[in-house]
Design a protein around this motif. Structure first.
Motif, PDB file in Angstrom:
ATOM      1  N   ALA A  39      51.186  51.607  47.725  1.00 45.02           N
ATOM      2  CA  ALA A  39      51.776  52.728  46.993  1.00 45.02           C
ATOM      3  C   ALA A  39      53.288  52.807  47.141  1.00 45.02           C
ATOM      4  CB  ALA A  39      51.147  54.042  47.458  1.00 45.02           C
ATOM      5  N   SER A  40      53.884  51.917  47.924  1.00 43.14           N
ATOM      6  CA  SER A  40      55.328  51.982  48.171  1.00 43.14           C
ATOM      7  C   SER A  40      56.098  51.086  47.214  1.00 43.14           C
ATOM      8  CB  SER A  40      55.638  51.562  49.614  1.00 43.14           C
ATOM      9  OG  SER A  40      55.443  50.163  49.784  1.00 43.14           O
ATOM     10  N   LEU A  41      57.323  51.455  46.911  1.00 41.71           N
ATOM     11  CA  LEU A  41      58.182  50.624  46.074  1.00 41.71           C
ATOM     12  C   LEU A  41      58.531  49.325  46.775  1.00 41.71           C
ATOM     13  CD1 LEU A  41      59.793  50.327  43.447  1.00 41.71           C
ATOM     14  CD2 LEU A  41      61.694  51.525  44.581  1.00 41.71           C
ATOM     15  N   GLN A  42      58.734  49.368  48.086  1.00 36.48           N
ATOM     16  CA  GLN A  42      59.104  48.180  48.839  1.00 36.48           C
ATOM     17  C   GLN A  42      58.058  47.080  48.705  1.00 36.48           C
ATOM     18  OE1 GLN A  42      62.119  47.802  50.754  1.00 36.48           O
ATOM     19  NE2 GLN A  42      61.427  45.683  50.463  1.00 36.48           N
ATOM     20  N   PHE A  43      56.782  47.457  48.723  1.00 32.88           N
ATOM     21  CA  PHE A  43      55.683  46.499  48.584  1.00 32.88           C
ATOM     22  C   PHE A  43      55.849  45.687  47.304  1.00 32.88           C
ATOM     23  CE2 PHE A  43      51.496  45.341  46.961  1.00 32.88           C
ATOM     24  CZ  PHE A  43      50.808  44.901  48.075  1.00 32.88           C
ATOM     25  N   TRP A  44      56.122  46.369  46.196  1.00 35.21           N
ATOM     26  CA  TRP A  44      56.222  45.703  44.903  1.00 35.21           C
ATOM     27  C   TRP A  44      57.567  45.018  44.725  1.00 35.21           C
ATOM     28  CZ3 TRP A  44      51.752  44.879  42.900  1.00 35.21           C
ATOM     29  CH2 TRP A  44      50.711  45.752  43.204  1.00 35.21           C
ATOM     30  N   GLN A  45      58.605  45.544  45.352  1.00 34.81           N
ATOM     31  CA  GLN A  45      59.891  44.845  45.305  1.00 34.81           C
ATOM     32  C   GLN A  45      59.814  43.513  46.038  1.00 34.81           C
ATOM     33  OE1 GLN A  45      62.552  47.923  46.820  1.00 34.81           O
ATOM     34  NE2 GLN A  45      63.410  48.225  44.767  1.00 34.81           N
ATOM     35  N   ASP A  46      59.146  43.496  47.179  1.00 32.38           N
ATOM     36  CA  ASP A  46      58.986  42.235  47.916  1.00 32.38           C
ATOM     37  C   ASP A  46      58.240  41.210  47.063  1.00 32.38           C
ATOM     38  OD1 ASP A  46      60.282  43.317  50.095  1.00 32.38           O
ATOM     39  OD2 ASP A  46      58.447  43.735  51.234  1.00 32.38           O
ATOM     40  N   LEU A  47      57.185  41.669  46.384  1.00 30.11           N
ATOM     41  CA  LEU A  47      56.423  40.761  45.531  1.00 30.11           C
ATOM     42  C   LEU A  47      57.267  40.283  44.355  1.00 30.11           C
ATOM     43  CD1 LEU A  47      53.850  39.363  44.604  1.00 30.11           C
ATOM     44  CD2 LEU A  47      53.150  41.511  43.516  1.00 30.11           C
ATOM     45  N   ALA A  48      57.992  41.210  43.700  1.00 33.65           N
ATOM     46  CA  ALA A  48      58.808  40.837  42.542  1.00 33.65           C
ATOM     47  C   ALA A  48      59.879  39.824  42.923  1.00 33.65           C
ATOM     48  CB  ALA A  48      59.434  42.079  41.921  1.00 33.65           C
ATOM     49  N   LYS A  49      60.513  40.014  44.059  1.00 34.10           N
ATOM     50  CA  LYS A  49      61.542  39.067  44.510  1.00 34.10           C
ATOM     51  C   LYS A  49      60.938  37.688  44.778  1.00 34.10           C
ATOM     52  CE  LYS A  49      63.240  41.861  47.711  1.00 34.10           C
ATOM     53  NZ  LYS A  49      64.110  42.378  48.803  1.00 34.10           N
ATOM     54  N   GLN A  50      59.747  37.668  45.374  1.00 31.36           N
ATOM     55  CA  GLN A  50      59.085  36.393  45.638  1.00 31.36           C
ATOM     56  C   GLN A  50      58.792  35.653  44.330  1.00 31.36           C
ATOM     57  OE1 GLN A  50      54.917  36.522  46.484  1.00 31.36           O
ATOM     58  NE2 GLN A  50      55.002  34.890  48.007  1.00 31.36           N
ATOM     59  N   LEU A  51      58.278  36.365  43.348  1.00 35.67           N
ATOM     60  CA  LEU A  51      57.947  35.756  42.063  1.00 35.67           C
ATOM     61  C   LEU A  51      59.204  35.315  41.323  1.00 35.67           C
ATOM     62  CD1 LEU A  51      55.225  38.312  40.921  1.00 35.67           C
ATOM     63  CD2 LEU A  51      54.817  36.010  41.822  1.00 35.67           C
ATOM     64  N   ASP A  52      60.239  36.129  41.383  1.00 32.45           N
ATOM     65  CA  ASP A  52      61.504  35.829  40.721  1.00 32.45           C
ATOM     66  C   ASP A  52      62.117  34.550  41.288  1.00 32.45           C
ATOM     67  OD1 ASP A  52      63.628  36.605  38.888  1.00 32.45           O
ATOM     68  OD2 ASP A  52      64.805  37.159  40.645  1.00 32.45           O
ATOM     69  N   GLU A  53      62.216  34.486  42.580  1.00 32.34           N
ATOM     70  CA  GLU A  53      62.804  33.322  43.237  1.00 32.34           C
ATOM     71  C   GLU A  53      61.920  32.091  43.108  1.00 32.34           C
ATOM     72  OE1 GLU A  53      63.343  34.819  47.153  1.00 32.34           O
ATOM     73  OE2 GLU A  53      64.917  36.252  46.563  1.00 32.34           O
ATOM     74  N   GLY A  54      60.595  32.315  43.030  1.00 33.04           N
ATOM     75  CA  GLY A  54      59.665  31.188  42.957  1.00 33.04           C
ATOM     76  C   GLY A  54      59.556  30.563  41.586  1.00 33.04           C
ATOM     77  N   GLY A  55      60.048  31.235  40.545  1.00 27.74           N
ATOM     78  CA  GLY A  55      60.037  30.638  39.215  1.00 27.74           C
ATOM     79  C   GLY A  55      59.009  31.197  38.264  1.00 27.74           C
ATOM     80  N   PHE A  56      58.277  32.240  38.650  1.00 26.51           N
ATOM     81  CA  PHE A  56      57.367  32.895  37.709  1.00 26.51           C
ATOM     82  C   PHE A  56      58.189  33.507  36.570  1.00 26.51           C
ATOM     83  CE2 PHE A  56      54.023  32.337  40.686  1.00 26.51           C
ATOM     84  CZ  PHE A  56      52.831  32.699  40.077  1.00 26.51           C
ATOM     85  N   ASP A  57      57.567  33.627  35.407  1.00 30.07           N
ATOM     86  CA  ASP A  57      58.253  34.210  34.256  1.00 30.07           C
ATOM     87  C   ASP A  57      58.089  35.731  34.192  1.00 30.07           C
ATOM     88  OD1 ASP A  57      59.237  31.774  32.855  1.00 30.07           O
ATOM     89  OD2 ASP A  57      57.101  31.306  32.810  1.00 30.07           O
ATOM     90  N   PHE A  58      56.932  36.233  34.598  1.00 32.54           N
ATOM     91  CA  PHE A  58      56.732  37.672  34.486  1.00 32.54           C
ATOM     92  C   PHE A  58      55.661  38.161  35.461  1.00 32.54           C
ATOM     93  CE2 PHE A  58      53.752  35.728  31.566  1.00 32.54           C
ATOM     94  CZ  PHE A  58      52.608  36.516  31.591  1.00 32.54           C
TER      95      PHE A  58
END
Length: 460
Positions: A39-58
């Motif tokens: 339920a925290s923003l940090q949880f999803w920010q950590d995931l978004a950064k991982q996907l962004d840096e890893g090369g996922f598109d969305f």
């Protein structure tokens, strides 16, 4: 099949999530799962950064506005006890916070035409398109869990399947009128301090709509955003849903698990798009896929088994009920679903009306829900993903999470994606730009001229 000299299709990759402790029941109990901070923003920010840096598109967010409930208003106790799509939070509120910590990752949020209102929907997505710099997409759904929506939203009755799509058609049309026609394309905001003209009144357009389901008379007060219209996704699999997707969707989310059936579906969807006056290759078809990767094949198979064994039969039956409106626990396990009808998840139910008994359906749900199941070493997974894409003609994968959080994607990003790049089925450098440019290859962030929304633009 491509030859060695034929350039390979570079696939798009999305991550499939829901703002909940888990997607499939009880996977939150696995030792690798970290659901406590969902339920925290940090949880999803950590995931978004991982996907962004890893090369996922969305990053794609499914939505559950309600929860599994049967026709008699009963919510199985397992729904609450084992977190079967309960609790589920609203992902749209998090997108600006995720966009702020990422450079290029796009975001797709599911929003219902049955539960929502066109004006509010257009306003919400127009705002987020600004805040994300043009990186937002709308996954258009007519909503499952209709029984619960009657109780929560005051609907008088469960809306029949085809009527939901008729309403969805008008809903999308009205959203497009606001996004594309609310402001003229030619410099509608001069922001001229000397003349005192921020918005040019001649280029802000009054919208009048009187339809079967909705009426609207007024201006669209969201300033023109990068994409104007968010990138449009759709996932309907019934014949009516396919026609709707062929008319409006730029990306279609499918969940086939059989290569031959997936190839037939791709062919059918492209033909339906052409029947709507759109190029068949203008739509991108992205299939669900669950990848379990291990150092050895045997270790990957064991991890897959642990994930499949986690949900209880009762929890899986509740999950099925939420998607289809059918409570499998009410049937004799030795009967079939051949004569069962539903107004909620017709295409899902049809997949299980093939002669299997109810008991066999329940026991097989863990393996048959979702898209392709790919299990093995990183080399094996990359090889199979290449084969599936070439054999079916799909344009990418929506990677279904296993545990929740960054742990779900770590091995896929670190081990599988480099091998996919070596094969030429992922771009060497991650895509960037608006979500529409990244996923569809359009030269601008705007809808292409072949899309019906383009005809609603105001040019004066």
């Amino acid at each position: 099949m491509p030859t060695s000299s034929t350039p390979k299709k570079e696939l798009v990759l999305g991550a499939f999530e829901v703002m909940a402790p888990t997607f499939l029941a009880n996977s939150w109990r696995h030792p690798r799962a970290k659901p406590e901070k969902f339920a925290s923003l940090q949880f999803w920010q950590d995931l978004a950064k991982q996907l962004d840096e890893g090369g996922f598109d969305f990053l794609f967010f499914a939505e559950h506005l309600a929860y599994p409930m049967d026709q008699g208003d009963k919510v199985p106790e397992v729904v609450i006890r084992e977190a079967v799509q309960f609790p589920v939070h609203d992902a749209l509120f998090a997108i600006s916070g995720l966009a702020a910590v990422t450079e290029r990752l796009g975001f797709v949020v599911t929003s219902s035409t049955t539960a929502g209102q066109p004006y509010l929907n257009a306003r919400n997505f127009g705002t987020v398109d600004h805040l994300s710099g043009g990186r937002i997409g709308w996954n258009i759904v007519t909503s499952d869990m209709q029984t619960a929506l009657v109780r929560l939203l005051g609907h008088r009755e469960v809306t029949p399947h085809d009527k939901r799509y008729a309403r969805a058609d008008e809903f999308v049309q009205l959203c497009l009128k606001q996004w594309e026609g609310g402001w003229s394309d030619d410099d509608p905001q001069p922001m001229d301090k000397e003349r005192g003209v921020f918005n040019d009144p001649e280029k802000v357009n009054w919208i009048s709509h009187e339809g079967e389901f909705y009426s609207l008379n007024g201006y669209f007060p969201i300033a023109p955003s990068v994409q104007r219209t968010p990138t449009l996704f759709q996932a309907g699999a019934s014949p009516r849903g396919r026609d709707f997707a062929a008319k409006y969707a730029e990306c279609i989310f499918t969940q086939e698990r059989d290569v031959e059936k997936a190839a037939a579906l791709v062919k059918d969807l492209r033909a339906r798009a052409e029947a709507q006056g759109r190029p068949g290759d203008s739509i991108k078809i992205i299939n669900g896929m669950s990848a379990v990767v291990g150092p050895t094949h045997e270790e990957a198979v064991q991890l897959r088994k642990e994930l499949l064994d986690a949900p209880s039969r009762e929890a899986m039956a509740a999950l099925f009920m939420g998607w289809s409106g059918v409570n499998l626990m009410d049937f004799d396990p030795d009967t079939t679903l051949a004569d069962v009808r539903t107004e909620i998840g017709q295409s899902l139910l049809a997949q299980y009306q093939d002669g299997r008994t109810v008991g066999e359906v329940i026991d097989g749900l863990r393996e048959t829900m979702g898209g392709f199941k790919v299990t093995g070493t990183a080399d094996e997974v990359a090889d199979e993903l290449e084969h599936i894409a070439e054999a079916t003609g799909i344009d990418g994968y929506l990677v279904e999470h296993s545990f929740g959080g960054t742990e779900s994607y770590r091995d896929f990003i670190n081990e599988v994606m480099p091998r996919m790049r070596d094969k030429g089925i992922l771009p060497q450098q991650p895509r960037s730009g608006s979500l529409r440019e990244m996923l569809t290859g359009t030269p601008t962030p705007r809808l292409p001229e072949s899309h019906p929304g383009a005809a609603l633009r105001a040019s004066r």
